[in-house]
Design an enzyme around this catalytic site. Structure first.
Site, PDB file in Angstrom:
ATOM      1  N   ARG A   1      12.277  12.007   8.385  1.00 20.18           N
ATOM      2  CA  ARG A   1      12.733  10.864   8.422  1.00 20.18           C
ATOM      3  C   ARG A   1      12.847  10.846   6.319  1.00 20.18           C
ATOM      4  O   ARG A   1      12.361  11.063   5.326  1.00 20.18           O
ATOM      5  CB  ARG A   1      11.651   9.434   8.076  1.00 20.18           C
ATOM      6  CG  ARG A   1      12.081   7.990   7.610  1.00 20.18           C
ATOM      7  CD  ARG A   1      11.468   6.892   7.812  1.00 20.18           C
ATOM      8  NE  ARG A   1      12.121   5.856   7.696  1.00 20.18           N
ATOM      9  CZ  ARG A   1      10.503   4.968   6.532  1.00 20.18           C
ATOM     10  NH1 ARG A   1       9.900   5.684   5.708  1.00 20.18           N
ATOM     11  NH2 ARG A   1      12.084   3.995   6.444  1.00 20.18           N
TER      12      ARG A   1
ATOM     13  N   HIS B   1      16.979   2.653   2.444  1.00 16.08           N
ATOM     14  CA  HIS B   1      15.630   2.464   1.076  1.00 16.08           C
ATOM     15  C   HIS B   1      16.234   1.235   0.236  1.00 16.08           C
ATOM     16  O   HIS B   1      15.861   2.625  -0.648  1.00 16.08           O
ATOM     17  CB  HIS B   1      15.777   3.597   1.407  1.00 16.08           C
ATOM     18  CG  HIS B   1      13.494   3.433   1.627  1.00 16.08           C
ATOM     19  ND1 HIS B   1      13.179   4.600   2.799  1.00 16.08           N
ATOM     20  CD2 HIS B   1      12.973   3.205   0.260  1.00 16.08           C
ATOM     21  CE1 HIS B   1      11.709   4.796   2.391  1.00 16.08           C
ATOM     22  NE2 HIS B   1      11.543   3.685   1.056  1.00 16.08           N
TER      23      HIS B   1
ATOM     24  N   GLU C   1      11.343  -1.573   5.306  1.00 14.21           N
ATOM     25  CA  GLU C   1      10.325  -2.165   4.040  1.00 14.21           C
ATOM     26  C   GLU C   1      11.303  -4.054   3.657  1.00 14.21           C
ATOM     27  O   GLU C   1      11.281  -3.933   2.571  1.00 14.21           O
ATOM     28  CB  GLU C   1       9.634  -2.501   3.467  1.00 14.21           C
ATOM     29  CG  GLU C   1       8.917  -1.029   3.717  1.00 14.21           C
ATOM     30  CD  GLU C   1       7.730  -0.244   2.710  1.00 14.21           C
ATOM     31  OE1 GLU C   1       7.645  -1.182   1.834  1.00 14.21           O
ATOM     32  OE2 GLU C   1       6.229   0.279   3.081  1.00 14.21           O
TER      33      GLU C   1
ATOM     34  N   ASN D   1       4.911   0.724   8.443  1.00 13.74           N
ATOM     35  CA  ASN D   1       4.117   1.781   7.237  1.00 13.74           C
ATOM     36  C   ASN D   1       3.465   0.985   6.635  1.00 13.74           C
ATOM     37  O   ASN D   1       3.312  -0.581   7.227  1.00 13.74           O
ATOM     38  CB  ASN D   1       5.726   0.982   5.934  1.00 13.74           C
ATOM     39  CG  ASN D   1       6.874   2.296   6.374  1.00 13.74           C
ATOM     40  OD1 ASN D   1       7.032   2.946   6.926  1.00 13.74           O
ATOM     41  ND2 ASN D   1       7.735   2.204   5.384  1.00 13.74           N
TER      42      ASN D   1
ATOM     43  N   TYR E   1       0.009   1.190   4.153  1.00 11.70           N
ATOM     44  CA  TYR E   1      -0.744   1.709   2.695  1.00 11.70           C
ATOM     45  C   TYR E   1      -2.632   0.716   3.217  1.00 11.70           C
ATOM     46  O   TYR E   1      -3.563   2.095   2.864  1.00 11.70           O
ATOM     47  CB  TYR E   1      -0.404   1.766   2.341  1.00 11.70           C
ATOM     48  CG  TYR E   1       1.288   2.587   1.772  1.00 11.70           C
ATOM     49  CD1 TYR E   1       0.820   3.825   1.446  1.00 11.70           C
ATOM     50  CD2 TYR E   1       2.204   1.810   2.209  1.00 11.70           C
ATOM     51  CE1 TYR E   1       2.023   4.693   1.939  1.00 11.70           C
ATOM     52  CE2 TYR E   1       3.523   2.960   2.451  1.00 11.70           C
ATOM     53  CZ  TYR E   1       3.251   4.129   1.986  1.00 11.70           C
ATOM     54  OH  TYR E   1       4.464   5.034   1.832  1.00 11.70           O
TER      55      TYR E   1
ATOM     56  N   GLU F   1       5.394   5.878   7.687  1.00 10.73           N
ATOM     57  CA  GLU F   1       4.967   5.595   6.690  1.00 10.73           C
ATOM     58  C   GLU F   1       3.762   5.669   6.106  1.00 10.73           C
ATOM     59  O   GLU F   1       3.032   4.364   6.553  1.00 10.73           O
ATOM     60  CB  GLU F   1       5.652   4.706   5.412  1.00 10.73           C
ATOM     61  CG  GLU F   1       7.113   5.640   4.692  1.00 10.73           C
ATOM     62  CD  GLU F   1       7.794   4.632   3.639  1.00 10.73           C
ATOM     63  OE1 GLU F   1       6.900   4.041   2.334  1.00 10.73           O
ATOM     64  OE2 GLU F   1       8.611   4.665   3.528  1.00 10.73           O
TER      65      GLU F   1
HETATM   66  C1  FCB Z   1       6.555   2.242   0.354  1.00  9.01           C
HETATM   67  C2  FCB Z   1       7.914   2.531   0.169  1.00  9.01           C
HETATM   68  C3  FCB Z   1       8.041   4.347  -0.280  1.00  9.01           C
HETATM   69  C4  FCB Z   1       7.192   4.065  -1.145  1.00  9.01           C
HETATM   70  C5  FCB Z   1       5.544   3.920  -0.991  1.00  9.01           C
HETATM   71  C6  FCB Z   1       4.642   4.607  -1.878  1.00  9.01           C
HETATM   72  O1  FCB Z   1       6.611   0.474  -0.165  1.00  9.01           O
HETATM   73  O2  FCB Z   1       8.765   2.680   1.796  1.00  9.01           O
HETATM   74  O3  FCB Z   1       9.421   4.254  -0.678  1.00  9.01           O
HETATM   75  O4  FCB Z   1       7.458   4.148  -2.266  1.00  9.01           O
HETATM   76  O5  FCB Z   1       6.458   2.910  -0.113  1.00  9.01           O
END
Ligand code: FCB
Length: 446
Positions: free
Chosen positions: A75, A119, A164, A290, A292, A351
């Site tokens: 990607r 992006h 995002e 995505n 985290y 992500e």
């Molecule tokens: C996400 C973004 C990506 C990167 C990660 C750590 O929010 O999409 O570009 O910066 O965080």
């Protein structure tokens, strides 16, 4: 690691401005990130993406690294200001040539290219005309999508429209921490609708140009209340609406969630016109997730954004200070299935990854056990969701090489490959070998 379904896509993800550099080459125009980085004080240590990981010149080496890693899908994002320097009109052929070379090299290496069209690098002339506050930007985005797919859709089947959009609205237009640096608070809400409209119009343009599959990538975070108090629970619901629902409900079920917590009346957002939601809710073939970390919230009375984030104690932290909570990824994936049921298309984790305090040892190696733990835990969490009946079709680790991490400049290292930003030398970290072995074992079993 348990076995993933046969055909599961194993990948990594990157973004144009974070890796390419070469910002003034081959006719590329300025994006809002070029402009933003030039402002004093907005990026840590005044870093910019001017050189980044120099991928524009080193793409062949990076594709060789990916082939070595054994990924089956990559990607990346297409830089809008390379393809259409002014954000409108004819394509800049040299810009498309770059992505065509990259695509052909990926295909030759047996790696499926999965481009994201946006992006965050909006051409600056479009921002000067209002950016995502302007409805016209949605149509400009669809025109650009048609140009990119016109060149590449004969070789690329799966396309992602936006990355995002929540972050663009929140960080870019509401809080001003990201480009274009506007702090409009709730005045940023039209940028949500215009991005979603852009997604819908671009979806039609991509299909007309021959794209087989289209998806959108959102960032999701389970929202946890800091206490059982009614105020904290209401604040958490408001946050959940904004981050997890506003950019998903219109796409999957054709309506906005209740935005009463943000002062939006029953008539909804003023900028929504008849027919828009039909465009936005055109069927898609996958939803990019995505993920985290989860978010813990308490009430913030008398504020337009009625919540504030609270630390989540009891978990390890990444170098960025983000809590490592793999089970929250299982929670997020299963929640999406609960919320949307039959309306939910197949999911792809587009992500997931972490920054770590990676350092090159005296013997020239980079050992990053924290990243291996993070990835191991989160892949098991994805597997748990699959076991629980969620249709997850792929995982794209963020990211291949250390790169430009937006407001943090070069301070956060997220790569499987260490980048020396002085020399651009790449050193695969121990997590690279770990992921390579995992993919090889999974592919052999599948
Ligand atoms: C996400 C973004 C990506 C990167 C990660 C750590 O929010 O999409 O570009 O910066 O965080």
């Amino acid at each position: 690691m348990p076995s993933f379904p046969a055909g599961f896509r194993w990948g990594v993800a990157t973004a144009a401005y974070q890796i390419e550099g070469a910002v003034a080459e081959d006719g590329r125009g300025d994006s809002i990130w070029d402009t933003f980085c030039r402002q004093p004080g907005v990026i840590r240590d005044g870093h910019t993406g001017d050189v980044a990981a120099d991928h524009y010149h080193r793409w062949a080496q990076d594709v060789a690294l990916m082939a070595d890693l054994g990924i089956t899908a990559y990607r990346f994002s297409i830089g809008w200001p390379r393809v259409q320097p002014g954000g409108a009109g004819a394509a800049n052929p040299a810009g498309l040539d770059f992505y065509e070379r990259l695509t052909d090299a990926l295909l030759a290496a047996g790696i499926t290219p999965v481009p994201t069209l946006y992006h965050w690098d909006l051409p600056q002339p479009l921002e000067d005309a209002g950016g995502w506050l302007s409805r016209d930007t949605a149509q400009r985005f669809a025109d650009y999508a048609a140009l990119a797919a016109g060149r590449l859709a004969d070789r690329i089947g799966l396309w992602i429209t936006l990355n995002e959009p929540y972050v663009v609205t929140a960080m870019g237009y509401a809080l001003g921490i990201h480009a274009p640096g506007k702090a409009l608070m709730l005045g940023a809400l039209p940028t949500a609708h215009h991005q979603l409209l852009g997604h819908g119009l671009a979806t039609a343009a991509l299909r007309a140009a021959g794209a087989r599959e289209v998806m959108i990538t959102n960032n999701y975070s389970p929202a946890w209340p800091a206490s059982d108090s009614a105020a904290d629970v209401a604040a958490t619901r408001a946050y959940d609406t904004l981050q997890n629902r506003v950019f998903t409900d219109p796409v999957l079920v054709g309506r906005y969630p209740d935005l009463g917590a943000f002062g939006v009346g029953e008539g909804g957002l003023d900028c929504v016109r008849d027919g828009d939601l039909a465009v936005i809710s055109a069927p898609i073939d996958g939803l990019g997730v995505n993920y985290y970390m989860p978010t813990r919230l308490s009430a913030l009375p008398d504020s337009p954004l009625p919540f504030q984030m609270q630390p989540i104690p009891g978990y390890p932290l990444t170098a960025f200070g983000w809590p490592v909570v793999p089970a929250a990824l299982t929670e997020m994936l299963t929640s999406l299935k609960q919320w949307y049921g039959e309306a939910l298309p197949p999911l792809y984790v587009t992500e997931n990854g972490c920054s770590q305090p990676d350092e090159v040892a005296a013997d020239g190696t980079v050992d990053d056990p924290g990243r291996i733990d993070y990835l191991d835990g989160h892949l098991r969490a994805v597997h748990d969701a699959i076991e629980a009946g969620v249709d997850v079709r792929g995982y794209f680790e963020w990211t291949l090489t250390d790169n430009f991490e937006w407001s943090e400049g070069y301070h956060q290292r997220f790569g499987l490959v260490h980048t020396d930003f002085e020399t651009q030398r790449r050193i695969p970290k121990s997590s690279f070998a770990w992921y390579r072995d995992l993919i090889a074992a999974q592919r052999a079993a599948g």
